[in-house]
Design a protein around this motif. Sequence first.
Motif, PDB file in Angstrom:
ATOM      1  N   ARG A   6       0.817  -1.209   0.000  1.00 35.15           N
ATOM      2  CA  ARG A   6       0.000   0.000   0.000  1.00 35.15           C
ATOM      3  C   ARG A   6       0.855   1.265   0.000  1.00 35.15           C
ATOM      4  O   ARG A   6       0.443   2.288  -0.475  1.00 35.15           O
ATOM      5  CB  ARG A   6      -0.898   0.028   1.228  1.00 35.15           C
ATOM      6  CG  ARG A   6      -1.943  -1.026   1.210  1.00 35.15           C
ATOM      7  CD  ARG A   6      -2.799  -0.911   2.425  1.00 35.15           C
ATOM      8  NE  ARG A   6      -3.754  -2.009   2.475  1.00 35.15           N
ATOM      9  CZ  ARG A   6      -4.576  -2.202   3.460  1.00 35.15           C
ATOM     10  NH1 ARG A   6      -4.581  -1.392   4.488  1.00 35.15           N
ATOM     11  NH2 ARG A   6      -5.417  -3.208   3.436  1.00 35.15           N
ATOM     12  N   ASN A   7       2.027   1.167   0.566  1.00 36.79           N
ATOM     13  CA  ASN A   7       2.880   2.334   0.762  1.00 36.79           C
ATOM     14  C   ASN A   7       3.808   2.557  -0.435  1.00 36.79           C
ATOM     15  O   ASN A   7       5.006   2.707  -0.285  1.00 36.79           O
ATOM     16  CB  ASN A   7       3.689   2.154   2.050  1.00 36.79           C
ATOM     17  CG  ASN A   7       4.299   3.450   2.504  1.00 36.79           C
ATOM     18  OD1 ASN A   7       3.920   4.512   2.030  1.00 36.79           O
ATOM     19  ND2 ASN A   7       5.241   3.370   3.411  1.00 36.79           N
ATOM     20  N   ARG A   8       3.261   2.550  -1.625  1.00 33.45           N
ATOM     21  CA  ARG A   8       4.054   2.752  -2.836  1.00 33.45           C
ATOM     22  C   ARG A   8       3.774   4.122  -3.424  1.00 33.45           C
ATOM     23  O   ARG A   8       2.610   4.529  -3.503  1.00 33.45           O
ATOM     24  CB  ARG A   8       3.689   1.708  -3.896  1.00 33.45           C
ATOM     25  CG  ARG A   8       4.497   0.476  -3.787  1.00 33.45           C
ATOM     26  CD  ARG A   8       4.428  -0.301  -5.087  1.00 33.45           C
ATOM     27  NE  ARG A   8       4.921  -1.641  -4.846  1.00 33.45           N
ATOM     28  CZ  ARG A   8       4.444  -2.720  -5.408  1.00 33.45           C
ATOM     29  NH1 ARG A   8       3.465  -2.639  -6.267  1.00 33.45           N
ATOM     30  NH2 ARG A   8       4.958  -3.886  -5.122  1.00 33.45           N
ATOM     31  N   PRO A   9       4.814   4.810  -3.872  1.00 32.89           N
ATOM     32  CA  PRO A   9       4.559   6.105  -4.533  1.00 32.89           C
ATOM     33  C   PRO A   9       3.927   5.889  -5.902  1.00 32.89           C
ATOM     34  O   PRO A   9       4.315   4.992  -6.643  1.00 32.89           O
ATOM     35  CB  PRO A   9       5.955   6.727  -4.665  1.00 32.89           C
ATOM     36  CG  PRO A   9       6.897   5.573  -4.598  1.00 32.89           C
ATOM     37  CD  PRO A   9       6.240   4.516  -3.767  1.00 32.89           C
ATOM     38  N   VAL A  10       2.943   6.700  -6.209  1.00 35.55           N
ATOM     39  CA  VAL A  10       2.245   6.608  -7.487  1.00 35.55           C
ATOM     40  C   VAL A  10       2.506   7.910  -8.249  1.00 35.55           C
ATOM     41  O   VAL A  10       2.213   8.986  -7.746  1.00 35.55           O
ATOM     42  CB  VAL A  10       0.729   6.413  -7.285  1.00 35.55           C
ATOM     43  CG1 VAL A  10      -0.003   6.390  -8.612  1.00 35.55           C
ATOM     44  CG2 VAL A  10       0.461   5.154  -6.494  1.00 35.55           C
ATOM     45  N   THR A  11       3.062   7.785  -9.442  1.00 37.45           N
ATOM     46  CA  THR A  11       3.294   8.985 -10.245  1.00 37.45           C
ATOM     47  C   THR A  11       2.002   9.371 -10.951  1.00 37.45           C
ATOM     48  O   THR A  11       1.333   8.525 -11.547  1.00 37.45           O
ATOM     49  CB  THR A  11       4.403   8.755 -11.294  1.00 37.45           C
ATOM     50  OG1 THR A  11       4.169   7.518 -11.949  1.00 37.45           O
ATOM     51  CG2 THR A  11       5.762   8.752 -10.670  1.00 37.45           C
ATOM     52  N   LEU A  12       1.688  10.657 -10.883  1.00 34.69           N
ATOM     53  CA  LEU A  12       0.459  11.153 -11.494  1.00 34.69           C
ATOM     54  C   LEU A  12       0.715  11.820 -12.837  1.00 34.69           C
ATOM     55  O   LEU A  12      -0.215  12.176 -13.532  1.00 34.69           O
ATOM     56  CB  LEU A  12      -0.215  12.146 -10.537  1.00 34.69           C
ATOM     57  CG  LEU A  12      -0.590  11.560  -9.179  1.00 34.69           C
ATOM     58  CD1 LEU A  12      -1.124  12.658  -8.267  1.00 34.69           C
ATOM     59  CD2 LEU A  12      -1.631  10.462  -9.334  1.00 34.69           C
ATOM     60  N   SER A  13       1.993  11.986 -13.173  1.00 35.76           N
ATOM     61  CA  SER A  13       2.304  12.631 -14.451  1.00 35.76           C
ATOM     62  C   SER A  13       2.143  11.642 -15.597  1.00 35.76           C
ATOM     63  O   SER A  13       2.374  10.455 -15.456  1.00 35.76           O
ATOM     64  CB  SER A  13       3.723  13.183 -14.430  1.00 35.76           C
ATOM     65  OG  SER A  13       4.643  12.140 -14.261  1.00 35.76           O
ATOM     66  N   LYS A  14       1.773  12.172 -16.735  1.00 36.79           N
ATOM     67  CA  LYS A  14       1.524  11.331 -17.899  1.00 36.79           C
ATOM     68  C   LYS A  14       2.597  11.544 -18.968  1.00 36.79           C
ATOM     69  O   LYS A  14       2.345  11.340 -20.140  1.00 36.79           O
ATOM     70  CB  LYS A  14       0.152  11.672 -18.491  1.00 36.79           C
ATOM     71  CG  LYS A  14      -0.996  11.511 -17.544  1.00 36.79           C
ATOM     72  CD  LYS A  14      -1.556  10.138 -17.618  1.00 36.79           C
ATOM     73  CE  LYS A  14      -2.775  10.052 -16.693  1.00 36.79           C
ATOM     74  NZ  LYS A  14      -3.156   8.725 -16.386  1.00 36.79           N
ATOM     75  N   THR A  15       3.758  11.994 -18.561  1.00 37.06           N
ATOM     76  CA  THR A  15       4.820  12.241 -19.543  1.00 37.06           C
ATOM     77  C   THR A  15       5.463  10.938 -19.967  1.00 37.06           C
ATOM     78  O   THR A  15       5.565   9.994 -19.189  1.00 37.06           O
ATOM     79  CB  THR A  15       5.900  13.174 -18.972  1.00 37.06           C
ATOM     80  OG1 THR A  15       6.431  12.579 -17.787  1.00 37.06           O
ATOM     81  CG2 THR A  15       5.334  14.542 -18.655  1.00 37.06           C
ATOM     82  N   LYS A  16       5.902  10.916 -21.208  1.00 33.22           N
ATOM     83  CA  LYS A  16       6.563   9.724 -21.738  1.00 33.22           C
ATOM     84  C   LYS A  16       8.011  10.074 -22.048  1.00 33.22           C
ATOM     85  O   LYS A  16       8.318  11.201 -22.429  1.00 33.22           O
ATOM     86  CB  LYS A  16       5.867   9.253 -23.016  1.00 33.22           C
ATOM     87  CG  LYS A  16       4.453   8.792 -22.780  1.00 33.22           C
ATOM     88  CD  LYS A  16       3.784   8.400 -24.076  1.00 33.22           C
ATOM     89  CE  LYS A  16       2.348   7.995 -23.806  1.00 33.22           C
ATOM     90  NZ  LYS A  16       1.594   7.779 -25.024  1.00 33.22           N
TER      91      LYS A  16
END
Length: 180
Positions: A6-16
């Motif tokens: 559960r304690n994982r960072p989630v990136t919200l950016s959609k850059t490729k």
Amino acid sequence: MPKSKRNRPVTLSKTKKKGKEHKEAIVNSIRQAIDNYNSIYVFSFENMRNLKFKEFREQLKSTSRFFLGSNKVMQISLGRSIADEVRPGIHKVSKILRGNAGLYFTNLPKEEVERLFEQYEEYDFARTGSTATEKVELKEGPLDQFTHEMEPFLRKQGMPVRLNKGVVDNFSSPFNHLLG
């Protein structure tokens, strides 16, 4: 104990990522410019503003081409050694590409290029860390040009200021000679 999922960072950016294809396109366009233009120049810059550079690039658009980017990608497109150079002697140009540098391809004569680069000068506001070009003296008393929020910053810079009824006030301190 195992790590929590559960304690994982989630990136919200959609850059490729630009990837290998993008780098290959830059290499190919630089190699094409080598064939299209007679001269190549390496220029360096410091504190360059994008808008000012765009204006300069627009002036020279009809006779020349600028390349900015990763120095290593530009070096590869020119050739880093005699064995992999595109034209004889052009690997020497890649040795000069260091730091903030770019490539300028043109058909203009050398004197004209030097004149253009020396003549073009644009004034803009100073950035943090640049040296002052003028000396400014502030008289003792209220400083109406500064808001109350600026007082801690001015004090941190070594100015003898205080807040007096919400107005920044410059005062003479017995310790001013220590401030320089």
